[in-house]
Design a protein around this motif. Structure first.
Motif, PDB file in Angstrom:
ATOM      1  N   ARG A  67     -14.346  23.354 -40.796  1.00 20.19           N
ATOM      2  CA  ARG A  67     -13.434  22.202 -40.759  1.00 20.19           C
ATOM      3  C   ARG A  67     -12.195  22.514 -39.918  1.00 20.19           C
ATOM      4  O   ARG A  67     -11.781  21.723 -39.065  1.00 20.19           O
ATOM      5  CB  ARG A  67     -13.013  21.810 -42.172  1.00 20.19           C
ATOM      6  CG  ARG A  67     -14.118  21.182 -43.000  1.00 20.19           C
ATOM      7  CD  ARG A  67     -13.540  20.483 -44.226  1.00 20.19           C
ATOM      8  NE  ARG A  67     -14.601  19.928 -45.053  1.00 20.19           N
ATOM      9  CZ  ARG A  67     -15.052  20.478 -46.166  1.00 20.19           C
ATOM     10  NH1 ARG A  67     -14.520  21.621 -46.592  1.00 20.19           N
ATOM     11  NH2 ARG A  67     -16.015  19.922 -46.863  1.00 20.19           N
ATOM     12  N   LEU A  70     -13.096  22.793 -36.074  1.00 22.61           N
ATOM     13  CA  LEU A  70     -13.377  21.534 -35.383  1.00 22.61           C
ATOM     14  C   LEU A  70     -12.158  20.621 -35.353  1.00 22.61           C
ATOM     15  O   LEU A  70     -12.026  19.800 -34.453  1.00 22.61           O
ATOM     16  CB  LEU A  70     -14.578  20.841 -36.034  1.00 22.61           C
ATOM     17  CG  LEU A  70     -15.888  21.644 -35.945  1.00 22.61           C
ATOM     18  CD1 LEU A  70     -17.027  20.875 -36.597  1.00 22.61           C
ATOM     19  CD2 LEU A  70     -16.235  21.974 -34.500  1.00 22.61           C
ATOM     20  N   ASP A  71     -11.269  20.775 -36.327  1.00 22.25           N
ATOM     21  CA  ASP A  71     -10.016  20.016 -36.293  1.00 22.25           C
ATOM     22  C   ASP A  71      -9.075  20.556 -35.210  1.00 22.25           C
ATOM     23  O   ASP A  71      -8.270  19.810 -34.656  1.00 22.25           O
ATOM     24  CB  ASP A  71      -9.309  20.077 -37.647  1.00 22.25           C
ATOM     25  CG  ASP A  71      -9.974  19.199 -38.687  1.00 22.25           C
ATOM     26  OD1 ASP A  71     -10.782  18.326 -38.299  1.00 22.25           O
ATOM     27  OD2 ASP A  71      -9.709  19.391 -39.884  1.00 22.25           O
ATOM     28  N   ARG A  72      -9.175  21.842 -34.931  1.00 22.99           N
ATOM     29  CA  ARG A  72      -8.286  22.479 -33.951  1.00 22.99           C
ATOM     30  C   ARG A  72      -8.606  22.053 -32.534  1.00 22.99           C
ATOM     31  O   ARG A  72      -7.709  21.909 -31.693  1.00 22.99           O
ATOM     32  CB  ARG A  72      -8.400  24.012 -34.075  1.00 22.99           C
ATOM     33  CG  ARG A  72      -7.674  24.807 -33.001  1.00 22.99           C
ATOM     34  CD  ARG A  72      -6.177  24.549 -33.044  1.00 22.99           C
ATOM     35  NE  ARG A  72      -5.464  25.360 -32.073  1.00 22.99           N
ATOM     36  CZ  ARG A  72      -5.406  25.122 -30.758  1.00 22.99           C
ATOM     37  NH1 ARG A  72      -6.037  24.058 -30.267  1.00 22.99           N
ATOM     38  NH2 ARG A  72      -4.722  25.908 -29.964  1.00 22.99           N
ATOM     39  N   PHE A  73      -9.886  21.839 -32.243  1.00 18.31           N
ATOM     40  CA  PHE A  73     -10.308  21.485 -30.897  1.00 18.31           C
ATOM     41  C   PHE A  73     -10.552  19.987 -30.812  1.00 18.31           C
ATOM     42  O   PHE A  73     -11.469  19.463 -31.437  1.00 18.31           O
ATOM     43  CB  PHE A  73     -11.592  22.222 -30.515  1.00 18.31           C
ATOM     44  CG  PHE A  73     -11.405  23.695 -30.272  1.00 18.31           C
ATOM     45  CD1 PHE A  73     -11.211  24.178 -28.987  1.00 18.31           C
ATOM     46  CD2 PHE A  73     -11.424  24.587 -31.330  1.00 18.31           C
ATOM     47  CE1 PHE A  73     -11.045  25.543 -28.759  1.00 18.31           C
ATOM     48  CE2 PHE A  73     -11.251  25.949 -31.119  1.00 18.31           C
ATOM     49  CZ  PHE A  73     -11.061  26.428 -29.826  1.00 18.31           C
ATOM     50  N   THR A  74      -9.755  19.304 -30.029  1.00 17.45           N
ATOM     51  CA  THR A  74      -9.968  17.864 -29.840  1.00 17.45           C
ATOM     52  C   THR A  74     -11.056  17.610 -28.809  1.00 17.45           C
ATOM     53  O   THR A  74     -11.652  16.541 -28.775  1.00 17.45           O
ATOM     54  CB  THR A  74      -8.665  17.186 -29.384  1.00 17.45           C
ATOM     55  OG1 THR A  74      -8.186  17.840 -28.198  1.00 17.45           O
ATOM     56  CG2 THR A  74      -7.599  17.287 -30.472  1.00 17.45           C
ATOM     57  N   ALA A  75     -11.302  18.572 -27.943  1.00 23.06           N
ATOM     58  CA  ALA A  75     -12.360  18.469 -26.939  1.00 23.06           C
ATOM     59  C   ALA A  75     -12.937  19.858 -26.717  1.00 23.06           C
ATOM     60  O   ALA A  75     -12.288  20.873 -26.948  1.00 23.06           O
ATOM     61  CB  ALA A  75     -11.807  17.910 -25.631  1.00 23.06           C
ATOM     62  N   ASP A  76     -14.191  19.884 -26.257  1.00 16.18           N
ATOM     63  CA  ASP A  76     -14.867  21.155 -25.966  1.00 16.18           C
ATOM     64  C   ASP A  76     -14.867  22.107 -27.158  1.00 16.18           C
ATOM     65  O   ASP A  76     -14.699  23.323 -26.996  1.00 16.18           O
ATOM     66  CB  ASP A  76     -14.224  21.835 -24.755  1.00 16.18           C
ATOM     67  CG  ASP A  76     -14.329  20.990 -23.493  1.00 16.18           C
ATOM     68  OD1 ASP A  76     -15.366  20.333 -23.333  1.00 16.18           O
ATOM     69  OD2 ASP A  76     -13.378  20.980 -22.698  1.00 16.18           O
ATOM     70  N   ALA A  77     -15.049  21.568 -28.335  1.00 13.50           N
ATOM     71  CA  ALA A  77     -15.127  22.423 -29.522  1.00 13.50           C
ATOM     72  C   ALA A  77     -16.402  23.247 -29.475  1.00 13.50           C
ATOM     73  O   ALA A  77     -17.456  22.767 -29.040  1.00 13.50           O
ATOM     74  CB  ALA A  77     -15.112  21.577 -30.787  1.00 13.50           C
ATOM     75  N   ARG A 196     -18.970  13.033 -33.940  1.00 14.82           N
ATOM     76  CA  ARG A 196     -18.759  14.048 -32.918  1.00 14.82           C
ATOM     77  C   ARG A 196     -20.037  14.727 -32.455  1.00 14.82           C
ATOM     78  O   ARG A 196     -20.073  15.330 -31.391  1.00 14.82           O
ATOM     79  CB  ARG A 196     -17.753  15.077 -33.407  1.00 14.82           C
ATOM     80  CG  ARG A 196     -18.276  16.133 -34.320  1.00 14.82           C
ATOM     81  CD  ARG A 196     -17.224  17.195 -34.567  1.00 14.82           C
ATOM     82  NE  ARG A 196     -16.439  16.951 -35.766  1.00 14.82           N
ATOM     83  CZ  ARG A 196     -15.178  17.330 -35.904  1.00 14.82           C
ATOM     84  NH1 ARG A 196     -14.562  17.941 -34.934  1.00 14.82           N
ATOM     85  NH2 ARG A 196     -14.535  17.095 -37.028  1.00 14.82           N
TER      86      ARG A 196
END
Length: 213
Positions: A67, A70-77, A196
């Motif tokens: 969690r 995936l919350d830390r990366f807004t794109a290219d997670a 996502r």
């Protein structure tokens, strides 16, 4: 080259995964951590394509780590591939709900581990239909979220096959389409459903009653 971050508190497991992945020309281990609490910082620093995430770790488990990541990366997670001892582990379903792209058993053969990493790295989900159906069932009664009018006829076909656990290549072969065309349909489906990744799209498909449990 696909970069992999290994998150596991077992030294032997990390060593085994490092040896298996390091033997492949297209895979490289970019880092290792022993606790979920260190995953986000390591991912920001190392920028892996895939995180092999142990479910059970001492300070922060793989679910919470997924969690936070995936919350830390807004794109290219990075894609998260959960590694677990038991396929029916309740943690697995929570990890999928948190956004993991699939799960892998620790007893998997080396070639299965390598292929699983490649599958999620290229944007497919490592889905086991029975597991996803159980996950979807945990949400309760169908909510009718997906109306067929939201998706084109082709997108509806693609989503149904995704729910059956087919990869993009397998869907392309089944529908006699190019893989890039299937990828385009999958991207459109994700956008329309507001999710996502493929795993979450399939959960929504079951949860809404679009695909029968």
């Amino acid at each position: 080259m696909t970069g992999v971050l290994i998150a596991d508190d077992d030294d032997l497991v990390r060593a085994g995964l490092r040896a298996i992945l390091g033997a492949e020309d297209d895979l490289t281990v970019t880092g290792e951590v022993t606790d979920g609490a260190d995953v986000v910082q390591a991912a920001v620093r190392r920028r892996p394509d895939v995180v092999l995430m142990d479910v059970r770790m001492p300070r922060l488990d793989g679910i919470q780590a997924t969690r936070l990541l995936l919350d830390r990366f807004t794109a290219d997670a990075p894609k998260v591939l959960v590694v677990t001892t038991f396929a029916n582990d309740e943690y697995v379903y929570e990890a999928l709900r948190a956004g993991a792209s699939g799960f892998l058993l620790k007893r998997a053969r080396p070639e299965q581990i390598v292929e699983a990493v490649r599958v999620v790295a290229r944007g497919d989900s490592l889905l086991f239909p029975a597991a996803v159906r159980r996950l979807a069932a945990s949400y309760g009664r169908p909510d009718g979220r997906i109306g067929r009018a939201e998706l084109t006829a082709r997108e509806a076909e693609v989503l149904t096959l995704m729910a059956d656990g087919l990869s993009n290549a397998e869907i392309a072969a089944r529908l006699v389409l190019g893989v890039e065309t299937v990828k385009s349909h999958v991207g459109s489906i994700l956008g329309k459903l507001g999710v996502r990744d493929r795993t979450q799209a399939v959960v929504v498909a079951y949860k809404s009653g679009f695909v029968s449990l």
